[in-house]
Design a protein around this motif. Structure first.
Motif, PDB file in Angstrom:
ATOM      1  N   ALA B 385      66.358  14.805  38.367  1.00 24.38           N
ATOM      2  CA  ALA B 385      65.462  15.764  38.864  1.00 24.38           C
ATOM      3  C   ALA B 385      66.292  17.079  39.383  1.00 24.38           C
ATOM      4  O   ALA B 385      65.632  17.927  39.076  1.00 24.38           O
ATOM      5  N   LEU B 386      67.350  16.914  39.877  1.00 23.20           N
ATOM      6  CA  LEU B 386      68.114  17.915  40.505  1.00 23.20           C
ATOM      7  C   LEU B 386      68.704  18.824  39.226  1.00 23.20           C
ATOM      8  O   LEU B 386      68.810  20.037  39.470  1.00 23.20           O
ATOM      9  N   ASN B 387      69.059  17.911  38.216  1.00 25.47           N
ATOM     10  CA  ASN B 387      69.562  18.801  37.008  1.00 25.47           C
ATOM     11  C   ASN B 387      68.266  19.613  36.501  1.00 25.47           C
ATOM     12  O   ASN B 387      68.619  20.933  36.170  1.00 25.47           O
ATOM     13  N   SER B 388      67.173  18.997  36.283  1.00 23.60           N
ATOM     14  CA  SER B 388      66.090  19.670  35.762  1.00 23.60           C
ATOM     15  C   SER B 388      65.655  20.886  36.605  1.00 23.60           C
ATOM     16  O   SER B 388      65.184  21.835  36.153  1.00 23.60           O
ATOM     17  N   LEU B 389      65.952  20.626  37.985  1.00 24.50           N
ATOM     18  CA  LEU B 389      65.594  21.770  38.687  1.00 24.50           C
ATOM     19  C   LEU B 389      66.765  23.205  38.790  1.00 24.50           C
ATOM     20  O   LEU B 389      66.626  24.042  39.253  1.00 24.50           O
ATOM     21  N   GLY B 390      67.727  22.668  38.049  1.00 24.49           N
ATOM     22  CA  GLY B 390      68.918  23.658  37.985  1.00 24.49           C
ATOM     23  C   GLY B 390      69.884  23.703  39.099  1.00 24.49           C
ATOM     24  O   GLY B 390      70.612  24.544  39.343  1.00 24.49           O
ATOM     25  N   LEU B 391      69.583  22.556  40.159  1.00 26.88           N
ATOM     26  CA  LEU B 391      70.291  22.897  41.404  1.00 26.88           C
ATOM     27  C   LEU B 391      71.784  22.011  41.238  1.00 26.88           C
ATOM     28  O   LEU B 391      72.743  22.506  41.924  1.00 26.88           O
ATOM     29  N   VAL B 392      71.985  21.221  40.144  1.00 25.35           N
ATOM     30  CA  VAL B 392      73.238  20.758  39.773  1.00 25.35           C
ATOM     31  C   VAL B 392      73.366  20.583  38.265  1.00 25.35           C
ATOM     32  O   VAL B 392      72.167  20.624  37.606  1.00 25.35           O
ATOM     33  N   SER B 393      74.569  20.326  37.595  1.00 24.76           N
ATOM     34  CA  SER B 393      74.665  19.993  36.469  1.00 24.76           C
ATOM     35  C   SER B 393      75.538  18.852  36.280  1.00 24.76           C
ATOM     36  O   SER B 393      76.770  19.111  36.311  1.00 24.76           O
TER      37      SER B 393
END
Lengths: 75, 1043
Positions: B385-393
């Motif tokens: 979810a964090l990936n998809s929000l662009g908060l991390v990769s």
């Protein structure tokens, strides 16, 4: 056989904290060098204070005080 | 607090101090406003504690700060409220603060002496900076937002003081006014402001209300905001316009005047927009009911009030405040963990939904079901979810590829920290009682470092479901207890509703005041459990009956949620039942493609599915379907009964053709279908995958599934694998039981089992049994196993202090490794041999061997073992008193460990560097290394290493003749070692403790040293026996020379 006071403390803590209650009593007693099965009028204050201290940060002053008073009244 | 200080140090002049301060802050456990402490007489400024170990609540830690020299740097600096130090006078002049949110302007006026600087910060970013002398002004313009201003003055290039003012440019609209009844009497009404970003509820006490609305988070300037004013069940809606910064809006609620009721009701029928005004007067209630019955048009009023009907969030102000406090702390850079509890149906999710709406920041939630198909599912889902929000990769596969759990945890932790670096992040894990153990392990890791992040982690579970498992505490309980003792978790417990809140909920759902007799009946039956109240209210609403037409006897109250769920299911038609049965077979969560194929309904399935979602049997979120309540699935499974086997078989075949890689589902379905061959095949695959992702608990579950379907040929391997995984889980008795079963089969598996038993006994100090097992294992035809067995025997003799014999066996291992050209094992065995020589006191030989080992290991790029060799080489230098070379070797250890991100080895190296610096008398550097090591091991929960750190602190304070602190640290070390039962190190710590007491002239030294002696005799540690005896007989010399 646990003392009456021990039983009541376990029961108060179980009511307030569910299964966590038992472990809190055991840990605090261990730190104080008191057998959790043998809490009596003499060491009750120490146990009540220790429980209150740990409960303050966990569930707030209000609840900690409520439990503390209930335990102190077991004398 | 620590973040705050760091954040303010942006001036070039501060850069040098900033670096030092940051390093200092790494050691800082707590920085505290004295203003909050009544027992401190000077209630200004802060104290920064530089503790020598962990979190402590003792003020004398400040002493450590004084010793460290940091006080010199910090004593002049205050972080204060705007009315702080008089010698730096700062004032703000508003230029254009009209509250429109654009180009708000103010002047910072700073009056001091000499060179000065002013800086305006938004979060951590400097948005404006100016330097000058003495009396200086800086004009700042910016859009609405949260700013802080830092002003400082310099004295010969050094900062002499600084001051921070926060939040000064935030723009607010103030909405205020009075609420009265029809006669103009002020009333204590409740006002709900419906802002686009969420609702704000306030009370008009004594009829007065004031609301400060933060811009632009609540509503755009100039927009209209609906407000519901509620008093005694009467609700009035009115729109107000945010037309200026100060808005005065009075409300008059028509309470107690039936004539006006009809006028307003008629008005509402016409407008259909502004909500309804209901009159409520206890004295006249019954009469009015009668009138209402005879006036059918009134029913139209009920239709109008859709807005109110869906709003079933009832007063949880205290709990919301608690959550908001955590959020504010996270905004300040200090994340925290909250344990949200309360029985099922008490409203935990509802509370969190409200919190989410009000917070209006990144919010990730995960609802555990217990039927997760892979370990760490919850953590992975959150990371995705964090990936998809662009908060991390972050590449999840990369995490799995890391060689150790600690490394994977460390990387995942960094991802979480990064995701919250720009703005706070709320992570909500509901039904956490179902989380798998690996996920809980990671949560512990995350929680230990959470105060370095801006995360609010909310772990939610009903307390009553955290029962002991197999005589052990529920893993979540274990986590909570451990965090609780460290003060790292706060609990929010939701209680059931009282009568008033029950009335408010019923009223909100039914759009009607509730007759007392019906309220009493519902309260009696539900005991205020919100889910039951809601369910009853909705069932009344669905029935189409009017509450004022009903008597208490008409209220159909189910005895439990289960009955209610059963009732929901009873209404299903044939098609719906068929689909819901397939859903139950698939688990609590499943994807729609599988159920579509299984149901055989084709396109029609979507229609039926839609009905099930409408009927609140299933819910859909991001293509995943799940039951609305676990009880629903349980009931359906009971219907299915014996047909389950056949259905699992069909599901298994379908999953095999559609998702052949989903080995966890395949194992689950084939095993329940009792298809032994495929159950065995997929359960083994699932177990191996669980092992690859460091989840011994899951691996055990799947190996046990496999065991039930296994033939004689596969059993030995399964037993051996179970033994290995139980060993990883530290369930030694079970590991022993399965290893013994595997050993009975003989062959290479049997030999491997003997080898494992040898290791188990070695770790339990059961020397003779260990030797017996290793002797059996050397018969293996697998050369690596034989090498390992010889190494094991060597280690037994080494621990027994029989160095010659130890060396003899390890040399056998080395010969074999050479002959079989196994360079890895050659290097590793050479380290073992060097360890023996080191312990033997033959340091030159040990040094030579470590260097050989490093060469071997370099040729095969075994970085972890090279790092270990350097660490042990450092030990030899230390024993030889060559502390400079020891430091070099330890640094190499850390360097290599860092390249592989092996945080355990990094920690070992740092701890040893700390200890050596203690011996060198370089206490400040020692504390720096030791505190870094402490941070690592407190996250990984490695009590053994933490005990070593306490011992090092004990030695250090002893050298400084700070007896009390020394004793305190030794005691902590002893306590930890007693808890984990490591005798050898317990003996060493007691020896150092006794030595310190002796130096202090404390007569208790003899008692402590005798305890050490007893332990060394028990484990036959001859060299240490000699050391203790010589100390006991006065004037004894030490063999180890630590410097």
């Amino acid at each position: 056989m646990p003392t009456e006071i021990s039983k009541k403390i376990y029961s108060i803590m179980a009511r307030e904290m569910g299964h966590l209650g038992k472990f809190i009593v055991e840990k605090q007693c261990k730190d104080l060098g008191i057998d959790p099965e043998e809490i009596d009028e003499e060491n009750l204050d120490k146990v009540a204070d220790a429980i209150r201290n740990v409960m303050v940060s966990f569930s707030g002053e209000e609840k900690a005080k409520k439990i503390w008073m209930e335990i102190k009244r077991l004398k | 607090m620590t973040y705050k200080i760091e954040r303010y140090l942006h001036f070039p002049y501060l850069s040098i101090y900033g670096t030092e301060l940051r390093d200092g802050l790494n050691r800082t456990v707590i920085a505290e406003f004295h203003a909050n402490l009544s027992e401190v007489s000077d209630s200004h400024g802060i104290s920064i504690w530089f503790p020598t170990y962990g979190v402590s609540e003792e003020y004398r830690e400040i002493e450590a700060m004084k010793e460290s020299g940091w006080a010199l740097f910090l004593q002049d600096y205050y972080i204060s409220a705007p009315t702080g130090r008089p010698d730096l006078n700062v004032s703000l002049v508003e230029n254009d603060m009209d509250g429109d949110g654009a180009n708000e302007s103010f002047t910072v006026h700073a009056l001091g002496s000499g060179e000065m600087g002013i800086e305006v910060l938004s979060g951590r970013d400097i948005v404006k900076r100016a330097n000058g002398y003495g009396d200086m002004d800086m004009v700042f313009s910016g859009n609405s937002g949260y700013y802080s201003v830092l002003v400082c003055s310099y004295d010969n290039g050094n900062i002499s003081n600084f001051k921070v003012i926060e939040g000064i440019v935030e723009t607010f609209s103030f909405i205020s006014g009075t609420v009265t009844d029809s006669s103009g009497r002020p009333i204590d009404a409740t006002l709900v402001f419906h802002f686009p970003s969420g609702n704000i509820t306030i009370r008009a006490k004594g009829g007065r209300y004031v609301l400060a609305v933060k811009e632009p988070t609540t509503a755009p300037y100039g927009s209209e905001v609906p407000v519901d004013v509620e008093y005694q069940g009467i609700v009035m809606r009115k729109n107000i316009t945010l037309s200026s910064r100060y808005i005065n809006e009075d409300f008059k609620i028509n309470y107690g005047n039936p004539a006006i009721f009809y006028l307003i009701a008629a008005f509402l029928i016409i407008t259909s927009f502004f909500g309804a005004v209901f009159l409520y007067d206890r004295d006249e209630k019954r009469k009015r009911m009668e009138r209402l019955k005879s006036k059918p048009t009134i029913r139209k009023v009920k239709k109008i009030k859709r807005v109110i009907k869906v709003k079933t969030f009832i007063d949880r102000e205290k709990e919301l405040t608690e959550l908001n406090t955590a959020l504010r702390r996270a905004e300040d850079g200090v994340g925290s963990v909250i344990f949200l509890t309360g029985e099922d149906g008490v409203g935990k999710k509802t509370l969190m939904n409200r919190f989410r709406k009000e917070a209006n920041i990144s919010f990730i939630s995960y609802d555990a079901t217990g039927s997760e198909k892979r370990p760490y599912e919850a953590i992975i889902k959150v990371l995705e979810a964090l990936n998809s929000l662009g908060l991390v990769s972050i590449d999840i596969k990369y995490l799995y590829s890391l060689p150790s759990k600690e490394q994977a945890f460390s990387e995942a932790f960094n991802a979480f920290a990064e995701a919250s670096s720009k703005s706070p992040l709320i992570i909500y894990l509901s039904s956490s009682q179902w989380l798998d153990k690996p996920s809980i392990e990671f949560l512990e890791y995350l929680a230990r470092g959470i105060d370095e992040t801006r995360i609010v982690l909310v772990i939610s579970a009903p307390q009553e479901e955290l029962e002991d498992v197999g005589g052990k505490p529920h893993p979540l309980n274990e986590l909570l207890i451990s965090l609780m003792m460290e003060g790292k978790v706060r609990m929010i417990k939701l209680e059931r509703f009282d009568m008033d809140k029950t009335r408010a909920m019923l009223s909100a759902i039914l759009d009607s005041e509730i007759p007392d007799d019906i309220l009493e009946k519902i309260y009696e039956e539900t005991q205020g459990l919100p889910i039951l109240v809601e369910e009853i209210a909705n069932s009344i609403r669905r029935s189409g009956r009017k509450i004022y037409e009903m008597g208490p006897e008409d209220v159909e109250v189910a005895k439990s949620v289960r009955e209610m769920m059963g009732k929901r299911l009873e209404k299903l038609d044939e098609e719906e039942r068929r689909l819901v049965e397939w859903a139950a077979i698939l688990g609590l969560k499943f994807s729609s493609d599988i159920i579509e194929a299984l149901s055989g309904m084709g396109e029609r399935m979507h229609v039926v599915l839609h009905r099930l979602i409408e009927d609140k049997i299933l819910v859909e979120k991001e293509d995943i379907l799940k039951f609305d309540h676990p009880q629903l699935r349980k009931i359906v499974c009971e219907w299915i009964g014996e047909r389950a086997k056949e259905m699992h078989e069909k599901a298994a075949e379908l999953v095999e053709s559609m998702h052949p890689d989903d080995v966890f589902s395949l194992a689950y379905h084939f095993c329940y279908a009792d298809k032994r061959d495929k159950c065995l095949k997929y359960a083994l695959k699932a177990a191996k995958r669980a092992e690859e992702s460091y989840s011994p608990k899951d691996a055990v579950d799947y190996y046990k599934m496999a065991e039930k379907s296994a033939d004689e040929a596969s059993l030995p391997e399964i037993y051996l694998s179970l033994a290995r995984n139980f060993k990883k889980l530290m369930e030694i008795e079970k590991a022993e039981e399965y290893a013994k079963k595997a050993a009975e089969y003989g062959g290479n598996t049997g030999n491997a089992a003997h080898l494992l038993l040898g290791h188990l006994y070695l770790e339990s100090s059961r020397w003779e049994e260990a030797l017996r097992e290793y002797e059996k294992a050397v018969n293996s035809s697998d050369a690596e196993q034989v090498i390992d067995a010889y190494r094991g025997m060597g280690k037994v003799y080494w621990r027994l202090g029989q160095h010659e014999k130890a060396a003899e066996y390890i040399e056998k291992a080395i010969d074999l490794a050479e002959n079989s050209k196994n360079v890895d094992m050659l290097g590793i065995s050479t380290i073992d041999l060097a360890n023996v020589y080191s312990d033997w006191g033959k340091y030159e030989k040990a040094k030579e061997l470590y260097k050989y080992a490093i060469k071997y290991l370099e040729s095969v790029s075994n970085i972890s073992e090279i790092s270990r060799a350097y660490n042990n080489l450092g030990e030899v230098y230390r024993y030889m008193g060559d502390l400079d070379n020891a430091i070099e070797a330890y640094k190499k250890c850390v360097e290599y460990a860092e390249s592989t991100k092996d945080i355990n080895l990094i920690g070992y190296g740092l701890e040893n560097l700390g200890t050596v610096h203690v011996y060198k008398g370089r206490f400040e550097e020692a504390m720096d290394y030791l505190s870094k090591a402490y941070r690592i091991f407190s996250k990984t929960g490695d009590k053994y290493m933490i005990s070593g750190i306490y011992m090092a602190y004990g030695i250090m304070y002893g050298m400084q003749r700070k007896w009390e602190k020394a004793e305190e640290n030794f005691k902590k070390s002893v306590e930890l070692l007693e808890e984990i039962g490591i005798k050898y190190d317990l003996g060493i710590t007691l020896y150092e403790y006794g030595k310190m007491l002796k130096e202090k002239g404390d007569e208790r030294s003899e008692e402590v040293l005798r305890r050490a002696l007893k332990i060394f005799k028990e484990i036959k540690a001859d060299r240490h026996i000699k050391n203790v005896e010589s100390l006991l007989s006065e004037g004894g010399s030490e063999e180890k020379n630590g410097g």
